[in-house]
Design an enzyme around this catalytic site. Structure first.
Site: not given
Ligand code: ADP
Ligand code: MG
Ligand code: MG
Length: 521
Positions: A129, A149, A151, A156, A333, A410, A414-415, A497
């Site tokens: 995803r 990101e 996945n 999920s 990442k 970051k 994950e998660g 979402r």
């Molecule tokens: P995870 O793998 O834990 O889901 P993410 O990289 O998706 O990690 O980060 C979690 C959440 O943080 C994302 O769903 C988003 O809401 C916010 N986020 C992450 N990176 C960004 C970004 N570059 N700009 C805006 N929001 C972000």
């Molecule tokens: Mg993720």
């Molecule tokens: Mg995410």
């Protein structure tokens, strides 16, 4: 002027609440309630389900952006298949992340151990995803999606997202036309999300491609789960869809990750088939064709060395893994940062390494245009090492209280719930040993244009500004060996979402976000 989503009277809000809460339970748009909310005495048998948080209306989402994200998904699938085949590249990634990240180090060790004795399964399944937010620069030019990101493990909400788009379609047909500010039937353009069917089709193809069993036992698919999983219905939708097929019949079992070694074993002989004996069927054994991991993506699934033994045990087996350890590491990442780091004379385009004409069956110019379409979805991401110019610049930004305001830091996790945002970054870094900094990446925050909507959460309505994150699913099945074939490459539906615009994280399962669907705008 047409205002969308429309203003609601309190009575209309109550009416939609009634309709949605029943529709959600009736159609499995549900999760198990948190134990703290439902005391053990009230639900000792664990039979209760509760509606997931959801928007009252599908959020408007620019059509160009939706199409852009859908259009690049197959290229992303192919890219990540190619990365997972490139052991040398991944070894460098693990080295860059460094010894400070025990989790990634342990994962890599699992790969090295299996490599030493030789892999017996070369087919690899990805249910991916790719997540995006809309970016519009100050000039007001056409909006674009930028990738949050990618996945590669336990991606999920494919189950719940199909149901959410069905819910909004139902409301568009029944309730929205009756509002005081009516939305006429057919006025909303609501793309259906085929994520349940698409993801199940990927699992089914891997089940078939596994080939005939050689142990005399029937084949099965195992969903490897976390104990106490609340997001179980999301997974069940995929399972039910898989089981709907009569040819082939696909037996599916849910196995808690912690019970892997107890209920599975590797067959005698060189084939290393994975055999599973369901605890409720003593004496009956299945040969596991596909391991679908909805667990194993974070340190909490590995509380002791036996959990790492379990991962090794699965990895060395003949089951097709979704994902393999290498594919999981491809989803870090750090990989995303390396891909997004701009081309310089001393740093040739990393994408070109993975998407050469020879691997795309296309000619030079189409592979160049695929690379440029992928690159358009990148935003600025920096490493945090002390040796490259990019790393030094990232350290200056991250330690600066003003400049860090537009960034997120970051770790390789994950998660949800693992990131550090904006003003908290400098203090976090100062309290982290410098040797650990390179295991993080620094990413520019994407700030989508404002959207308003109403979220129904735990029976209460929350009105206000929201931020939407689009996920596009993809399924890919490939031969892991260098130059190996791609056996399947499909786009597989979408997820939207949404979270309140005051929240940094958007995880639905983590309690921050909610389910939504797309109204093309
Ligand atoms: P995870 O793998 O834990 O889901 P993410 O990289 O998706 O990690 O980060 C979690 C959440 O943080 C994302 O769903 C988003 O809401 C916010 N986020 C992450 N990176 C960004 C970004 N570059 N700009 C805006 N929001 C972000
Ligand atoms: Mg993720
Ligand atoms: Mg995410």
């Amino acid at each position: 002027m047409w205002v969308y989503p429309p203003e609601l009277t309190p009575a209309e809000g109550e009416r939609l609440t009634e309709v949605i809460k029943d529709w959600a339970v009736a159609h499995g748009l549900t999760v198990r309630p948190p134990p703290a909310v439902i005391a053990a005495e009230a639900d000792p048998a664990g039979i209760l389900a509760t509606a997931v948080p959801v928007t009252l209306f599908p959020s408007p989402f620019p059509e160009v952006c939706f199409n852009q994200a859908v259009a690049v998904q197959k290229a992303y699938n192919e890219l990540y298949a190619a990365i997972s085949r490139d052991e040398e590249f991944l070894a460098q990634i693990v080295k860059d992340i460094g010894d400070s990240d025990d989790f990634i180090t342990e994962l890599w060790k699992v790969h090295l151990r299996v490599k030493e004795e030789g892999y017996v399964q070369h087919k690899s399944l990805g249910l991916f995803r790719s997540d995006y937010m809309v970016h519009q620069d100050a000039s007001g030019s056409t909006p674009q999606v930028k990738q949050v990101e990618f996945n590669t493990i336990a991606s999920s909400f494919g189950g719940l997202s199909s149901q959410t788009s069905l819910l909004h379609n139902y409301l568009a047909a029944t309730e929205y036309p009756l509002l005081g500010n009516p939305i006429q039937r057919g006025l909303l353009r609501l793309p259906p999300s085929g994520s349940i069917v698409g993801l199940a089709a990927g699992l089914r193809q891997a089940f078939v491609e596994y080939g005939p069993t050689t142990t005399g036992h029937g084949k099965c698919v195992v969903f490897l789960t976390q104990g106490g999983e609340r997001n179980v219905f999301d997974q069940r939708h995929l399972e039910y869809e898989l089981q709907r097929s009569e040819d082939p019949v696909v037996p599916v079992f849910r196995l808690p990750y912690a019970e892997t070694l107890q209920h599975t074993r590797i067959a005698d002989g060189a084939g290393r088939q994975l055999l599973y004996t369901p605890p409720h069927l003593p004496g009956r054994t299945f040969e596991v064709a596909v391991i679908y991991m909805r667990s194993g993506y974070g340190p909490s699934d590995y509380p002791d060395p036996s959990a790492w033994e379990a991962r090794y045990h699965l990895e060395r087996s003949a089951a097709i893994k979704c994902p393999t350890v290498l594919t999981q590491i491809a989803g870090t990442k750090k990989v995303q940062q390396v891909l997004a780091t701009p081309e310089t004379p001393s740093n040739p385009s990393v994408l070109g390494r993975f998407l050469r004409p020879s691997t795309t069956t296309s000619d030079d110019s189409t592979s160049a245009s695929v690379i440029s379409e992928l690159a358009k979805t990148f935003t600025n991401i920096y490493p945090l090492d002390a040796t490259t110019e990019a790393g030094l610049e990232a350290r200056r930004i991250a330690l600066d209280p003003a400049r860090s305001q537009s960034y997120v830091l970051k770790p390789q996790r994950e998660g949800g719930g693992n990131n550090v945002y904006r003003g908290a970054i400098p203090g976090f870094l100062r309290s982290t040993p410098e040797a650990h900094w390179p295991s993080h990446i620094l990413m520019e925050l994407i700030t989508p244009p404002p959207v308003r909507n109403t979220i129904l959460r735990n029976g209460a309505l929350e009105h206000g500004g929201v931020i939407c994150e689009l996920g596009i699913y993809g399924t890919c099945l490939w031969d892991q060996r260098p130059g190996g074939a791609i056996l399947r490459n499909e786009e597989a539906g979408y997820l939207l979402r949404t979270k309140g615009d005051k929240s940094e994280e958007g995880g639905v399962a983590a309690g921050f976000g909610c389910m939504d669907s797309v109204a093309l705008a």
